[in-house]
Write an enzyme that holds these catalytic residues in place. Structure first.
Site, mmCIF file in Angstrom:
data_model
loop_
_atom_site.group_PDB
_atom_site.id
_atom_site.type_symbol
_atom_site.label_atom_id
_atom_site.label_comp_id
_atom_site.label_asym_id
_atom_site.label_seq_id
_atom_site.Cartn_x
_atom_site.Cartn_y
_atom_site.Cartn_z
ATOM 1 N N SER A 339 0.919 -1.226 0.034
ATOM 2 C CA SER A 339 -0.047 0.000 -0.046
ATOM 3 C C SER A 339 0.940 1.387 -0.002
ATOM 4 C CB SER A 339 -1.071 -0.144 1.135
ATOM 5 O OG SER A 339 -1.955 0.993 0.930
ATOM 6 N N ASP A 414 -8.450 -5.713 -5.886
ATOM 7 C CA ASP A 414 -8.314 -4.629 -5.171
ATOM 8 C C ASP A 414 -9.058 -3.472 -5.517
ATOM 9 O OD1 ASP A 414 -7.249 -2.948 -3.390
ATOM 10 O OD2 ASP A 414 -5.104 -3.586 -3.776
ATOM 11 N N HIS A 446 -7.062 -6.265 -1.491
ATOM 12 C CA HIS A 446 -5.889 -5.476 -1.061
ATOM 13 C C HIS A 446 -5.015 -5.996 -0.193
ATOM 14 C CE1 HIS A 446 -3.632 -1.698 -0.773
ATOM 15 N NE2 HIS A 446 -4.125 -1.552 0.642
#
Length: 479
Positions: A339, A414, A446
């Site tokens: 991320s 995601d 994700h």
């Protein structure tokens, strides 16, 4: 952007729209109904102004209870607003250099205490988490008679709940695996077993046994303060490593971004890092500017330029850790992240290739214009008003400069950081003739919840990093 509305629905089916200036305050961040009138919190799109409004439940009309402003952004705090039993409002605000608990408009926590979250309001008492040292999170209580005092005293990371005079404490530490849960109630006798496991000021009446599996690995964590900014940094070595016996390739393992903290005094946060250490790396985890736990100005130093501060602080932490531990081989430094950490990993090899020699970027935010408005605009401003901030935070223009091994990983399901981020960077790298590795994961969201995929992803990353850093260590699956 989000189009937000709020309704009160009565039991007879009557629907009443809550009325506020939605053009000026596009966001609704919280709602609380513990008194005669609901309280709501609305926020401007710039996030520099927040209002607490009380709502007439019969008409939907609102009136102003409180307004907070900040030149960067007003922090949204979990658990507030709330009302005490006597009707006083519980709130938080950045005052006197720290984040403080307020009862009505009066700060009730000391200036050196950083309030993290309000967990419960029980009568006129408030249970909240707070830090004096950013690597530790303690439980605190406020009551009108005693003021704000710590409920837990041992080092570590604590959470909890309170209702009806009973408090449940969840404690983690670097000194034991998992969590220890104890139940406390003032004026009640204690059990001998429970009292030996408590870290709280009020002795427990009982403890709750944990049936979680004991991790195979025991993280060996050295917590440091590195560089001029005293960056909280954790260093982990392979199990059984003898200082001075050999120099090790280094793996930076950060999140390193806003609202995310990795360096905490609890074993759980280092299980994956220790696994990588046991594959032959010296692992360094560092929290730089923008991460929570220290003070509001530390968090807000990244306003308008979160990328440059994050990278500079990782470099400073790396060199600070190497000064303390000469076994770190700075000629073989990899970085991995997910991320924002994935963005930071890709940023590192693109903009600091003399420091970072290989990277694994998972679910990386490559182009801020593709990410959600509320998150990005808090730090970078409106893209129409601050386009240069978005240009600086995008990695697409850097693709032509890549000269280090880079692995890009992304789940195709995601819906947080969409696959378009990785696909656009890969396209730009290919157009520039820059070799790189792409691993796309069908059906993965994700955070990769599938255990088999998550396990094998770690093994693939370790193999890639060893090859890229010219290490001969064999990666051992299942350890």
């Amino acid at each position: 952007n989000a189009d937000v509305s709020l309704w009160i629905i009565h039991r007879d089916g009557n629907r009443i729209a809550v009325d506020w200036d939605r053009a000026a305050f596009e966001y609704l961040t919280a709602a609380c109904w513990s008194g005669p009138e609901p309280l709501i919190v609305v926020q401007s799109r710039s996030q520099k102004t927040v209002r607490v409004l009380s709502v007439d439940p019969h008409t939907g009309m609102t009136r102003l209870r409180r307004e907070d402003t900040d030149p960067c952004w007003v922090q949204i705090m979990p658990g507030v607003p709330a009302l005490t039993g006597s009707g006083r409002m519980v709130w938080t605000a950045d005052l006197d250099g720290n984040r403080r608990l307020l009862i009505d408009d009066a700060p009730v926590t000391p200036p050196h205490v950083y309030v993290r979250e309000v967990l419960a309001v029980d009568g006129d008492s408030v249970l909240f988490t707070a830090s004096v040292e950013p690597t530790e999170i303690g439980l605190w209580t406020y009551s009108p008679g005693a003021g704000s005092i710590p409920f837990t005293h041992a080092p570590g990371v604590h959470h909890g709940a309170r209702a009806g005079g009973t408090t449940v404490v969840v404690a983690e530490s670097l000194h034991h695996d998992g969590t220890r849960v104890t139940v406390h109630r003032e004026g009640r006798p204690t059990t001998s077993i429970a009292s030996t496991t408590s870290t709280a000021s009020t002795p427990p009446i009982t403890s709750i046994a944990s049936h979680a599996e004991t991790p195979v690995l025991t993280p060996r964590v050295d917590l440091l303060r590195t560089g001029d900014r005293e960056l909280r940094t954790a260093v982990l070595f392979p199990s059984g490593h003898t200082p001075g016996s050999r120099r090790l390739p280094v793996l930076m393992d950060p999140y390193g971004g806003p609202a995310g903290q990795r360096v905490l005094a609890a074993r759980r946060h280092y299980l994956v890092s220790q696994w990588f250490a046991d594959q032959g790396f010296a692992v360094v985890v560092a929290d730089g500017r923008g991460t929570p736990g220290r003070n509001p100005s530390w968090e807000k130093e990244i306003h308008g330029a979160c990328h440059s501060a994050a990278l500079d602080d990782q470099v400073a932490a790396l060199h600070g850790a190497a000064e303390r531990h000469p076994d770190l081989d700075l000629e073989r430094v990899g970085i991995r992240g997910w991320s924002f950490g994935g963005f930071l990993a890709a940023l590192a090899v693109l903009r600091a290739p003399d420091v970072f020699h290989a990277a694994v970027a998972g679910a990386a935010v490559i182009d801020a214009r593709l990410y959600d408005t509320h998150w990005n605009e808090r730090y970078l401003g409106h893209p129409d008003e601050q386009p240069q901030a978005y240009d600086r935070a995008s990695l697409l223009a850097d693709a032509k400069t890549l000269r280090r091994p880079l692995m890009l990983i992304h789940g195709l399901s995601d819906d947080n950081v969409t696959p378009a981020h990785t696909l656009r960077l890969s396209s730009a790298l290919t157009a520039a003739g820059r070799p790189h590795t792409v691993l796309l994961l069908p059906g993965v969201t994700h955070m990769t919840p599938q255990p088999a995929i998550a396990e094998n992803l770690l093994i693939l990353q370790a193999h890639f990093l060893h090859r890229a850093l010219h290490s001969s260590v064999r990666v051992c699956p299942g350890q």
